[in-house]
Design an enzyme around this catalytic site. Sequence first.
Site, PDB file in Angstrom:
ATOM      1  N   CYS A   1       4.048   3.283   8.550  1.00 42.90           N
ATOM      2  CA  CYS A   1       4.091   4.473   7.679  1.00 42.90           C
ATOM      3  C   CYS A   1       5.153   5.462   8.511  1.00 42.90           C
ATOM      4  O   CYS A   1       4.824   5.746   9.741  1.00 42.90           O
ATOM      5  CB  CYS A   1       2.966   5.321   7.530  1.00 42.90           C
ATOM      6  SG  CYS A   1       3.209   6.850   6.787  1.00 42.90           S
TER       7      CYS A   1
ATOM      8  N   GLY B   1       6.849  -1.899  -3.225  1.00 43.96           N
ATOM      9  CA  GLY B   1       6.396  -0.665  -2.926  1.00 43.96           C
ATOM     10  C   GLY B   1       6.967   0.115  -4.247  1.00 43.96           C
ATOM     11  O   GLY B   1       6.460   0.258  -5.252  1.00 43.96           O
ATOM     12  N   ARG B   2       8.113   0.871  -3.853  1.00 43.32           N
ATOM     13  CA  ARG B   2       8.610   1.925  -4.794  1.00 43.32           C
ATOM     14  C   ARG B   2       9.182   1.348  -5.844  1.00 43.32           C
ATOM     15  O   ARG B   2       9.219   1.693  -7.169  1.00 43.32           O
ATOM     16  CB  ARG B   2       9.610   2.661  -3.961  1.00 43.32           C
ATOM     17  CG  ARG B   2       9.247   3.671  -2.982  1.00 43.32           C
ATOM     18  CD  ARG B   2      10.114   4.423  -2.148  1.00 43.32           C
ATOM     19  NE  ARG B   2      11.067   3.222  -1.502  1.00 43.32           N
ATOM     20  CZ  ARG B   2      12.332   3.552  -0.973  1.00 43.32           C
ATOM     21  NH1 ARG B   2      13.010   4.678  -1.395  1.00 43.32           N
ATOM     22  NH2 ARG B   2      12.960   2.648  -0.323  1.00 43.32           N
TER      23      ARG B   2
ATOM     24  N   ASN C   1       9.678  -6.736   2.738  1.00 45.75           N
ATOM     25  CA  ASN C   1       9.492  -5.321   2.293  1.00 45.75           C
ATOM     26  C   ASN C   1      10.548  -4.535   2.345  1.00 45.75           C
ATOM     27  O   ASN C   1      11.356  -4.495   3.302  1.00 45.75           O
ATOM     28  CB  ASN C   1       8.355  -4.880   2.670  1.00 45.75           C
ATOM     29  CG  ASN C   1       8.001  -3.382   2.317  1.00 45.75           C
ATOM     30  OD1 ASN C   1       7.624  -2.588   2.810  1.00 45.75           O
ATOM     31  ND2 ASN C   1       8.082  -3.432   0.713  1.00 45.75           N
TER      32      ASN C   1
ATOM     33  N   GLN D   1      -6.159  -0.861   3.945  1.00 49.71           N
ATOM     34  CA  GLN D   1      -5.290  -0.586   5.089  1.00 49.71           C
ATOM     35  C   GLN D   1      -5.899   0.615   5.873  1.00 49.71           C
ATOM     36  O   GLN D   1      -6.217   1.666   5.167  1.00 49.71           O
ATOM     37  CB  GLN D   1      -3.712  -0.152   4.408  1.00 49.71           C
ATOM     38  CG  GLN D   1      -2.784  -0.040   5.673  1.00 49.71           C
ATOM     39  CD  GLN D   1      -1.460   0.455   5.145  1.00 49.71           C
ATOM     40  OE1 GLN D   1      -1.191   1.435   4.895  1.00 49.71           O
ATOM     41  NE2 GLN D   1      -0.409  -0.630   5.098  1.00 49.71           N
TER      42      GLN D   1
ATOM     43  N   LYS E   1       1.111  -4.379   9.027  1.00 49.54           N
ATOM     44  CA  LYS E   1       2.583  -3.935   8.348  1.00 49.54           C
ATOM     45  C   LYS E   1       3.378  -3.112   9.326  1.00 49.54           C
ATOM     46  O   LYS E   1       2.692  -2.061  10.081  1.00 49.54           O
ATOM     47  CB  LYS E   1       2.177  -3.141   7.111  1.00 49.54           C
ATOM     48  CG  LYS E   1       3.552  -2.881   6.197  1.00 49.54           C
ATOM     49  CD  LYS E   1       3.163  -2.258   4.890  1.00 49.54           C
ATOM     50  CE  LYS E   1       4.351  -2.192   4.105  1.00 49.54           C
ATOM     51  NZ  LYS E   1       5.310  -1.301   4.361  1.00 49.54           N
TER      52      LYS E   1
ATOM     53  N   PRO F   1       0.949  -1.350   0.055  1.00 47.51           N
ATOM     54  CA  PRO F   1      -0.005  -0.143  -0.045  1.00 47.51           C
ATOM     55  C   PRO F   1       0.811   1.404  -0.139  1.00 47.51           C
ATOM     56  O   PRO F   1       1.746   1.287   0.937  1.00 47.51           O
ATOM     57  CB  PRO F   1      -0.882  -0.186   1.448  1.00 47.51           C
ATOM     58  CG  PRO F   1       0.136  -1.008   2.168  1.00 47.51           C
ATOM     59  CD  PRO F   1       0.836  -1.921   1.349  1.00 47.51           C
ATOM     60  N   MET F   2       0.331   2.027  -0.808  1.00 50.72           N
ATOM     61  CA  MET F   2       1.315   3.433  -1.044  1.00 50.72           C
ATOM     62  C   MET F   2       0.341   4.612  -1.371  1.00 50.72           C
ATOM     63  O   MET F   2      -0.525   4.632  -2.160  1.00 50.72           O
ATOM     64  CB  MET F   2       2.492   3.346  -2.065  1.00 50.72           C
ATOM     65  CG  MET F   2       3.494   2.519  -1.988  1.00 50.72           C
ATOM     66  SD  MET F   2       4.663   2.416  -3.245  1.00 50.72           S
ATOM     67  CE  MET F   2       3.555   1.386  -4.449  1.00 50.72           C
TER      68      MET F   2
END
Length: 352
Positions: A107, A231-232, A207, A77, A146, A23-24
């Site tokens: 986060c 992710g990125r 991750n 999320q 997460k 999730p981003m």
Amino acid sequence: MSDTRPLPSIGPHRLTSRVILAPMAGVTDRPFRALCRQLGAGLVVGEMLIADPALWNTRKSRLRMDHRGEPGPRAVQIAGGDAEMLATAARLNADQGAEIIDINMGCPAKKVCNKAAGSALLRDETLVAEILEAVVKSVDIPVTLKIRTGWCADSNNAVRVARMAEDCGIQALAVHGRHRQQRYRGEAEYDTIAEVASRVQIPVFANGDITSPDKARAVLDYTGANAVMIGRGAQGNPWIFREIDHYLQHGKRLAAPSLTERCDVLGGHLHALHAFYGEHMGVRIARKHLGWYLEGDTRLDEDSRRQLRATFNGLDSPQSQLDFIDELFRHDPADAPERVARAVAHHGIRAA
């Protein structure tokens, strides 16, 4: 060497591959989730949603909660620092069709951590337990978590949090191999993820800094994790999911996407953004994605990428953006910036 282990499950949901979209915020919207799923992601997770339902009436929140037409499992999320509020948010999202609830304790953003949410929660293990118990009890669907390795280098508590999560009924755990104070600086470390994977029975997803099939294979081998979370590394490169999946299954590298496929996928992604957000907002959101795609276009040098980004950022209509993509892939890239600029000017399109 191929990975012969059974694919991991989250409750009743068996993943379709060992590669998950992280999730981003501002990235994993419905169009991007659909694209990544199409290109091999075994699970996709929506953008982080603040747990306070009073804040859900904004257009941004409504779009983040939009899962219409998506195949399951639909994973949402949520983030916050109040157990009761998070439990309510989980229940309301389940009522609206969510099939997995993921709790964000990873986060590193200041605006999240300053509200004692995200990775800031890792400093208060009593509150962590309270939140996990409340959310798990509030819904009949699987709840995942997460986290990062800890708040800072001196408070690496991922293993304790992981065991606590398993005891509370969390059904899968993603671990980013950095502590909060690192944010995204430096390199991810996988020793902590390996220790977590060895100490719990629930699926663990590794991750952090996984940007190639070889790196994914190495991380899985080193940590013993059940899957990797990207992710990125997926920004501008949604093909990474099928490339990693193929490598894990067959031990061989998959051929890079052809120029025709790159053109079709990029054009389709932009079209989906325009349709989902509307013309005004869709055009603007498309700009950051185009920048990421250009970063992965090995035909171009950095100066060409800079010129092309500037031209694209000056386009103000969906059709002009789609014409730009068509022109970008039509000829030899050596003169791409000048050629694209001439083409958009010829068609009367305002460009930077």
